[in-house]
Design a protein around this motif. Structure first.
Motif, mmCIF file in Angstrom:
data_model
loop_
_atom_site.group_PDB
_atom_site.id
_atom_site.type_symbol
_atom_site.label_atom_id
_atom_site.label_comp_id
_atom_site.label_asym_id
_atom_site.label_seq_id
_atom_site.Cartn_x
_atom_site.Cartn_y
_atom_site.Cartn_z
ATOM 1 N N VAL A 9 0.820 -1.215 0.024
ATOM 2 C CA VAL A 9 -0.030 -0.025 0.079
ATOM 3 C C VAL A 9 0.874 1.385 0.034
ATOM 4 C CG1 VAL A 9 -1.575 1.136 1.350
ATOM 5 C CG2 VAL A 9 -1.769 -0.968 1.250
ATOM 6 N N CYS A 10 1.943 1.289 0.806
ATOM 7 C CA CYS A 10 2.885 2.420 0.681
ATOM 8 C C CYS A 10 3.442 2.524 -0.529
ATOM 9 C CB CYS A 10 4.035 2.186 1.851
ATOM 10 S SG CYS A 10 5.112 3.407 2.059
ATOM 11 N N LEU A 11 3.839 1.610 -1.098
ATOM 12 C CA LEU A 11 4.405 1.685 -2.627
ATOM 13 C C LEU A 11 3.411 2.350 -3.618
ATOM 14 C CD1 LEU A 11 6.860 1.483 -4.669
ATOM 15 C CD2 LEU A 11 5.901 -1.263 -5.079
ATOM 16 N N VAL A 12 2.260 2.103 -3.581
ATOM 17 C CA VAL A 12 1.304 2.277 -4.537
ATOM 18 C C VAL A 12 0.667 3.859 -4.063
ATOM 19 C CG1 VAL A 12 -1.085 2.387 -5.041
ATOM 20 C CG2 VAL A 12 0.322 0.032 -4.785
ATOM 21 N N ILE B 133 -5.631 -5.603 -7.580
ATOM 22 C CA ILE B 133 -6.233 -5.046 -9.003
ATOM 23 C C ILE B 133 -6.803 -3.900 -8.858
ATOM 24 C CG2 ILE B 133 -6.380 -7.607 -9.717
ATOM 25 C CD1 ILE B 133 -9.362 -7.234 -9.468
ATOM 26 N N THR B 134 -7.238 -3.273 -7.674
ATOM 27 C CA THR B 134 -7.698 -1.868 -7.714
ATOM 28 C C THR B 134 -6.393 -1.135 -8.036
ATOM 29 O OG1 THR B 134 -9.429 -2.675 -6.254
ATOM 30 C CG2 THR B 134 -8.838 -0.088 -6.472
ATOM 31 N N ASP B 135 -5.544 -1.163 -7.291
ATOM 32 C CA ASP B 135 -4.130 -0.308 -7.634
ATOM 33 C C ASP B 135 -3.714 -0.373 -8.910
ATOM 34 O OD1 ASP B 135 -4.361 0.430 -4.856
ATOM 35 O OD2 ASP B 135 -3.128 -1.338 -4.126
ATOM 36 N N LEU B 136 -3.688 -1.851 -9.322
ATOM 37 C CA LEU B 136 -3.393 -2.117 -10.784
ATOM 38 C C LEU B 136 -4.132 -1.211 -11.882
ATOM 39 C CD1 LEU B 136 -1.387 -3.385 -12.883
ATOM 40 C CD2 LEU B 136 -3.064 -5.529 -12.713
ATOM 41 N N ALA B 137 -5.368 -1.373 -11.770
ATOM 42 C CA ALA B 137 -6.365 -0.633 -12.686
ATOM 43 C C ALA B 137 -6.267 0.910 -12.722
ATOM 44 C CB ALA B 137 -7.594 -1.057 -12.246
ATOM 45 N N ARG B 138 -5.929 1.333 -11.398
ATOM 46 C CA ARG B 138 -5.997 2.586 -11.268
ATOM 47 C C ARG B 138 -4.766 3.312 -11.923
ATOM 48 N NH1 ARG B 138 -6.113 2.881 -6.101
ATOM 49 N NH2 ARG B 138 -8.510 2.970 -5.827
ATOM 50 N N ARG C 166 -14.399 -7.511 -14.814
ATOM 51 C CA ARG C 166 -15.328 -6.437 -14.556
ATOM 52 C C ARG C 166 -14.838 -5.222 -13.451
ATOM 53 N NH1 ARG C 166 -19.662 -7.179 -17.610
ATOM 54 N NH2 ARG C 166 -20.214 -9.284 -18.377
ATOM 55 N N ARG C 167 -14.347 -5.913 -12.469
ATOM 56 C CA ARG C 167 -13.596 -4.824 -11.311
ATOM 57 C C ARG C 167 -12.622 -4.053 -11.961
ATOM 58 N NH1 ARG C 167 -13.840 -5.235 -5.568
ATOM 59 N NH2 ARG C 167 -14.553 -7.463 -5.731
ATOM 60 N N ASP C 168 -11.711 -4.663 -12.607
ATOM 61 C CA ASP C 168 -10.699 -3.966 -13.128
ATOM 62 C C ASP C 168 -11.025 -2.804 -14.012
ATOM 63 O OD1 ASP C 168 -7.531 -5.714 -13.396
ATOM 64 O OD2 ASP C 168 -9.525 -6.703 -12.606
ATOM 65 N N ILE D 232 3.163 -4.929 -9.233
ATOM 66 C CA ILE D 232 2.804 -4.638 -8.208
ATOM 67 C C ILE D 232 3.006 -6.031 -7.345
ATOM 68 C CG2 ILE D 232 0.780 -4.090 -6.756
ATOM 69 C CD1 ILE D 232 -0.154 -2.330 -8.781
ATOM 70 N N ASN D 233 3.167 -6.004 -6.014
ATOM 71 C CA ASN D 233 3.405 -7.440 -5.634
ATOM 72 C C ASN D 233 2.041 -7.971 -4.928
ATOM 73 O OD1 ASN D 233 6.403 -7.469 -5.493
ATOM 74 N ND2 ASN D 233 6.423 -5.988 -3.775
ATOM 75 N N PRO D 234 1.778 -9.397 -5.036
ATOM 76 C CA PRO D 234 0.562 -10.074 -4.456
ATOM 77 C C PRO D 234 0.915 -10.266 -2.911
ATOM 78 C CG PRO D 234 2.018 -11.353 -5.564
ATOM 79 C CD PRO D 234 2.818 -10.058 -5.830
ATOM 80 N N VAL D 235 -0.265 -10.903 -2.492
ATOM 81 C CA VAL D 235 -0.031 -11.107 -0.940
ATOM 82 C C VAL D 235 -0.866 -12.446 -0.833
ATOM 83 C CG1 VAL D 235 -0.910 -10.339 1.404
ATOM 84 C CG2 VAL D 235 -0.265 -8.610 -0.260
ATOM 85 N N LEU D 236 -0.079 -13.499 -0.120
ATOM 86 C CA LEU D 236 -0.868 -14.764 0.014
ATOM 87 C C LEU D 236 -1.936 -14.314 1.218
ATOM 88 C CD1 LEU D 236 -0.583 -17.984 -0.239
ATOM 89 C CD2 LEU D 236 0.706 -17.780 2.122
ATOM 90 N N VAL D 237 -3.141 -15.133 0.868
ATOM 91 C CA VAL D 237 -4.227 -14.854 1.830
ATOM 92 C C VAL D 237 -4.576 -16.218 2.522
ATOM 93 C CG1 VAL D 237 -6.541 -14.163 2.308
ATOM 94 C CG2 VAL D 237 -5.141 -13.098 0.465
ATOM 95 N N THR D 238 -4.610 -16.217 3.731
ATOM 96 C CA THR D 238 -4.825 -17.609 4.634
ATOM 97 C C THR D 238 -6.353 -17.005 5.280
ATOM 98 O OG1 THR D 238 -3.530 -17.093 6.420
ATOM 99 C CG2 THR D 238 -2.824 -18.487 4.469
ATOM 100 N N ALA D 239 -6.717 -18.094 6.158
ATOM 101 C CA ALA D 239 -7.997 -17.749 6.859
ATOM 102 C C ALA D 239 -7.363 -16.979 8.020
ATOM 103 C CB ALA D 239 -8.202 -19.271 7.651
#
Length: 346
Positions: free
Chosen positions: A5-8, A277-282, A57-59, A319-326
């Motif tokens: 988030v900081c980078l973006v 993808i919000t950051d990517l699209a923007r 569609r979100r992109d 842009i870097n991805p993030v692993l998401v777990t429970a």
């Protein structure tokens, strides 16, 4: 997540200091000049292969909203998953004298000829999320798919540190699958794990992923873990595993779509990979305006490397991805506003 988030944020702040998104001035070297009939707005041609995948569609919604705020208009062309139709539609956009093209390619190496026409008219091209191969491309904007593969493999190594894995990827023509596979292979190098099956799901047809997994399980070929091309492929794989009473086989996907996130918190899917993808699209919409104004891609904030597409080294913004777990679902997915709490935990 905070680092991403900081980078973006820094990149966006840098862009906000630049002039507003108006058409490039007449006489700018290497770019088309505005005619007397032109107004000051920019026209972006956006070509997408299909809306079958949930995230597109979100992109597009974020891209168009940002472009509008920047004073640009967007002409969208949906190829309906047809390679020939996409080429025809890109020709149409070129004939409309758009100021810049943004393309989600159906097939990575099918656009050489049509993009030569764009080059002849000095129309910059952004390869969006999928690297276009063997064509003249101005900029590649994407989440780092190599890192996606790395995160997937690391997540499964915690659950299945040895044995035989399956990789049930998406469409082979999607160059991101090659990058993900590169990340997976690099991570597994030297580990007591072998990829026994590598399957590419033609046209992202999820029924084919289900059929392939069922065929393997019916033959008593049982994996210790499965990496999937996205969360929808993972859903097909998990359905087949469940039908064979193999609910303990760990499975990972990517995109953090709603169904995938629900499966992660329910425990039926090990993890997903969140792609901002919000950051990517923007950023892509903002960068499209800069390219149209004559800014060189290598001078854009965050363009720190290049990738060989077979024709040239393409300036690249990852842009870097993030692993998401429970465990971190709420922090990463909900707090970012990507999905609501009720959507994920209902």
């Amino acid at each position: 997540m905070k680092k991403v988030v900081c980078l973006v944020t820094i990149m966006v702040l840098c862009l906000m200091t630049m002039t507003s998104c108006t058409r490039k001035p007449a006489g700018t070297a290497g770019f088309r000049t505005a005619s007397a009939e032109d107004d000051n707005s920019i026209t972006i041609g956006f070509s997408i292969d299909t809306f079958v995948i949930e995230r597109w569609r979100r992109d597009l919604d974020v891209f168009m909203e940002t472009a509008s705020r920047e004073g640009a208009r967007v002409i969208v062309q949906n190829a309906g998953n047809s390679e020939s139709e996409q080429i025809k539609q890109i020709k149409y956009l070129i004939d409309q004298n758009v100021d810049v093209l943004v393309i989600v390619a159906k097939r990575a190496d099918s656009l050489t000829e049509v993009l030569a026409k764009a080059k002849a008219k000095n129309i910059p091209v952004i390869s969006y999320d999928r690297l276009i191969r063997n064509a003249d491309v101005s900029l590649y904007m994407s989440v780092d798919s190599r890192q996606v593969g790395t995160l997937m493999a690391r997540a499964l190594l915690e659950k299945a540190p040895r044995g035989g894995w399956y990789c049930i990827y998406g469409n082979e023509d999607d160059f991101n699958m090659s990058l993900i596979d590169q990340g997976v292979r690099n991570t597994l190098d030297g580990k007591p794990v072998s990829v026994q099956i590598k399957y590419y799901t033609k046209d992202w047809n999820y029924d084919l992923a289900y059929q392939k997994m069922t065929e393997l399980l019916d033959s008593n070929l049982i994996p210790d873990a499965v990496i999937c091309g996205n969360d929808a492929v993972a859903e097909s794989v998990i359905r087949s595993l469940r039908e064979h009473q193999l609910n303990t086989v760990p499975v990972v996907g990517q995109d953090a779509d709603i169904a995938g996130c629900q499966r992660v918190v329910q425990g039926t899917q090990t993890a997903t990979v969140y792609k901002p993808i919000t950051d990517l699209a923007r950023l892509s919409a903002m960068y499209a305006c800069r390219l149209a104004r004559g800014v060189n891609a290598v001078d854009l904030p965050g363009v720190t490397e290049s990738l060989d597409n077979g024709m040239l080294q393409v300036p690249t913004c990852f842009i870097n991805p993030v692993l998401v777990t429970a465990e971190n679902m709420e922090e990463v997915v909900v707090q970012s506003g990507f999905h609501s709490y009720d959507e994920v935990y209902r």
